[in-house]
Scaffold this motif. Structure first.
Motif, PDB file in Angstrom:
ATOM      1  N   CYS A 136       2.097 -78.321  54.410  1.00 13.49           N
ATOM      2  CA  CYS A 136       2.525 -78.180  55.800  1.00 13.49           C
ATOM      3  C   CYS A 136       1.455 -77.484  56.641  1.00 13.49           C
ATOM      4  O   CYS A 136       0.433 -77.035  56.122  1.00 13.49           O
ATOM      5  CB  CYS A 136       3.838 -77.393  55.859  1.00 13.49           C
TER       6      CYS A 136
ATOM      7  N   ASN B 267       0.451 -74.383  59.194  1.00 13.91           N
ATOM      8  CA  ASN B 267       0.888 -73.048  59.566  1.00 13.91           C
ATOM      9  C   ASN B 267       0.929 -72.911  61.086  1.00 13.91           C
ATOM     10  O   ASN B 267       0.644 -73.858  61.822  1.00 13.91           O
ATOM     11  CB  ASN B 267      -0.013 -71.975  58.934  1.00 13.91           C
ATOM     12  N   THR B 268       1.276 -71.715  61.574  1.00 15.12           N
ATOM     13  CA  THR B 268       1.442 -71.518  63.011  1.00 15.12           C
ATOM     14  C   THR B 268       0.131 -71.631  63.775  1.00 15.12           C
ATOM     15  O   THR B 268       0.132 -71.740  64.995  1.00 15.12           O
ATOM     16  CB  THR B 268       2.064 -70.141  63.300  1.00 15.12           C
TER      17      THR B 268
ATOM     18  N   TYR C 153       2.667 -71.460  51.891  1.00 12.70           N
ATOM     19  CA  TYR C 153       3.722 -71.762  52.863  1.00 12.70           C
ATOM     20  C   TYR C 153       4.756 -72.736  52.307  1.00 12.70           C
ATOM     21  O   TYR C 153       4.490 -73.517  51.386  1.00 12.70           O
ATOM     22  CB  TYR C 153       3.110 -72.354  54.133  1.00 12.70           C
TER      23      TYR C 153
ATOM     24  N   GLY D 208       7.295 -75.922  53.335  1.00  8.02           N
ATOM     25  CA  GLY D 208       7.426 -76.965  54.340  1.00  8.02           C
ATOM     26  C   GLY D 208       6.937 -78.302  53.826  1.00  8.02           C
ATOM     27  O   GLY D 208       6.170 -78.386  52.864  1.00  8.02           O
TER      28      GLY D 208
ATOM     29  N   GLN E 131       4.203 -81.501  58.430  1.00 10.22           N
ATOM     30  CA  GLN E 131       5.182 -80.854  59.288  1.00 10.22           C
ATOM     31  C   GLN E 131       4.835 -79.376  59.443  1.00 10.22           C
ATOM     32  O   GLN E 131       4.095 -78.812  58.650  1.00 10.22           O
ATOM     33  CB  GLN E 131       6.593 -80.993  58.699  1.00 10.22           C
ATOM     34  N   VAL E 132       5.393 -78.753  60.470  1.00 13.78           N
ATOM     35  CA  VAL E 132       5.185 -77.324  60.653  1.00 13.78           C
ATOM     36  C   VAL E 132       5.894 -76.564  59.538  1.00 13.78           C
ATOM     37  O   VAL E 132       7.023 -76.882  59.173  1.00 13.78           O
ATOM     38  CB  VAL E 132       5.717 -76.871  62.027  1.00 13.78           C
ATOM     39  N   CYS E 133       5.238 -75.571  58.976  1.00 13.05           N
ATOM     40  CA  CYS E 133       5.802 -74.801  57.866  1.00 13.05           C
ATOM     41  C   CYS E 133       7.079 -74.081  58.288  1.00 13.05           C
ATOM     42  O   CYS E 133       7.205 -73.633  59.430  1.00 13.05           O
ATOM     43  CB  CYS E 133       4.788 -73.776  57.372  1.00 13.05           C
ATOM     44  N   THR E 134       8.009 -73.978  57.353  1.00  4.32           N
ATOM     45  CA  THR E 134       9.287 -73.337  57.639  1.00  4.32           C
ATOM     46  C   THR E 134       9.349 -71.898  57.134  1.00  4.32           C
ATOM     47  O   THR E 134      10.298 -71.168  57.418  1.00  4.32           O
ATOM     48  CB  THR E 134      10.435 -74.129  56.992  1.00  4.32           C
ATOM     49  N   GLY E 135       8.362 -71.475  56.373  1.00  5.33           N
ATOM     50  CA  GLY E 135       8.357 -70.116  55.853  1.00  5.33           C
ATOM     51  C   GLY E 135       7.092 -69.867  55.052  1.00  5.33           C
ATOM     52  O   GLY E 135       6.234 -70.735  54.915  1.00  5.33           O
TER      53      GLY E 135
ATOM     54  N   GLY F 259      10.462 -76.760  47.014  1.00  2.00           N
ATOM     55  CA  GLY F 259      10.846 -75.823  48.055  1.00  2.00           C
ATOM     56  C   GLY F 259      11.021 -74.391  47.606  1.00  2.00           C
ATOM     57  O   GLY F 259      11.505 -73.551  48.366  1.00  2.00           O
TER      58      GLY F 259
END
Length: 365
Positions: free
Chosen positions: A164, A166-167, A188, A190, A194-198, A211
């Motif tokens: 994924c 990162n920000t 990370y 995700g 896609q944008v990472c979720t955590g 996950g």
């Protein structure tokens, strides 16, 4: 020190002008202190700053979109720029999405970043943003560029087939430069592209499977352990506050058979009357507290960060993620022997990072 630019907003309690650059205050007005990094080669000469929050599911402006400096003069604009945004205390505990857009001398958007942060009531919250090339040319609001997608890949959408984004818009894992000189991978969570979720606990995992954060083929490492070459280990660099047993277990270091502190190997208090004290030192310990040493378990060990000497002479484990040096611990206010650069050890919300040639506390994720 560079001057701090203060944004006047409808939620400012009082108005400040020309405030001097200074440390983030633990107690004071509810505020966001934005530390903005950008690429001078892209020509950024001003920052366009906005903040929104959801109220009953509807996004509203927390403060008016503001440009700093207000006039585009083309004057020198050194990196980083620091902006203090004062908020009403009622904003404390409410997530705010902050967007910063870099404008060149012609007023064109050249780079940007967005980050969600939760202000703390009557405290300044540091927000570190790194601007990336602007990737969306849509201009829906009176000609002001839309937040769009920000990434460091020449304006292309996130393309990370193996993981994924990162920000900062780059493919994870990212390299995190700690103040100690160690560089860690941030792992990370995700889906690819896609944008990472955590993010996994830093230093405690090296991969993600279905996950879930993992260290090698096992679960992510627990408190006081670190992931090294696919296995969880306990040592002086793992942040164990007690002592290490068999190199794989972080013990509290408070029982006779496993006595110790500062992340050193556990000792065994021999003899019937030789008990383990609450400090992690055997009661019949012959440790003299000589210079450059600290007391743990059955004797003395070298006092060298991240194992430092506390005010009592006993070994103290400094968090390798939030400190990078030992200092003299005094009884009272400066009771901790752990430091990040020239300041205190960082809070749990921060990391001790090596930035601009020095170790400083910064929010990272």
């Amino acid at each position: 020190m560079r001057p701090v630019i203060v944004l006047g907003t409808a939620f400012v309690v009082g108005t400040l002008f020309g405030a001097a650059c200074g440390p983030v205050r633990e107690v004071g007005p509810t505020a966001l202190v934005l530390e903005v990094y950008f690429n001078e080669a892209r020509g950024t000469k001003a920052l366009l700053i906005s903040g929104t929050a959801e109220v009953d599911g509807v996004p509203v402006n927390v403060f008016p979109t503001s440009q700093r400096p207000e006039a585009l003069t083309g004057a020198a604009f050194p990196v980083p720029q620091t902006v203090r945004v004062l908020l009403n205390d009622s904003r404390g505990g409410t997530p705010v999405e902050v967007t910063v857009i870099g404008l060149n001398a012609d007023g064109e958007a050249v780079e940007a970043a967005t980050q969600t942060v939760t202000p703390v009531t009557q405290r300044e919250t540091l927000v570190t943003l790194t601007l990336r090339p602007f990737a969306d040319s849509v201009e829906p609001d009176a000609g002001l560029p839309d937040a769009g997608v920000f990434d460091a890949d020449g304006g292309r959408p996130c393309q990370c087939d193996s993981g994924c984004c990162n920000t900062f818009g780059t493919c994870a894992p990212a390299r995190v430069p700690l103040g100690s000189g160690t560089t860690l991978n941030a792992v990370y969570l995700g889906a690819p592209n896609q944008v990472c979720t955590g993010v996994c606990p830093l230093g405690r995992a090296d991969t993600v499977v279905n996950g879930t954060c993992r260290c090698g083929s096992s679960s992510a490492c627990g408190d006081g352990l670190r992931c090294l070459a696919g296995r969880c280990v306990c040592d002086q660099a793992s942040g164990c506050r007690g002592c290490c047993s068999s190199g794989t277990t972080c013990s509290a270091g408070r029982i006779k058979t496993e006595c110790g502190s500062g992340g050193v190997a556990c000792g065994r208090c021999e003899a019937l009357s030789n008990v383990c004290l609450s400090t992690g030192r055997c009661s019949q310990n012959m440790c003299t507290g000589a210079a450059g040493t600290c007391c743990s378990g059955t004797g003395s060990v070298e006092s060298k960060w991240p194992t430092c000497t506390g005010a009592s002479g006993d070994c103290v484990a400094c968090d390798p993620l939030r400190s990078n040096a030992c200092r003299v611990a005094a009884v009272g206010g400066n009771s901790s022997p752990c430091a990040c650069g020239a300041g205190n050890s960082c809070t749990q919300e921060e990391l001790c990072l090596f930035l601009g040639g020095q170790a400083v506390c910064r929010r990272s994720f």
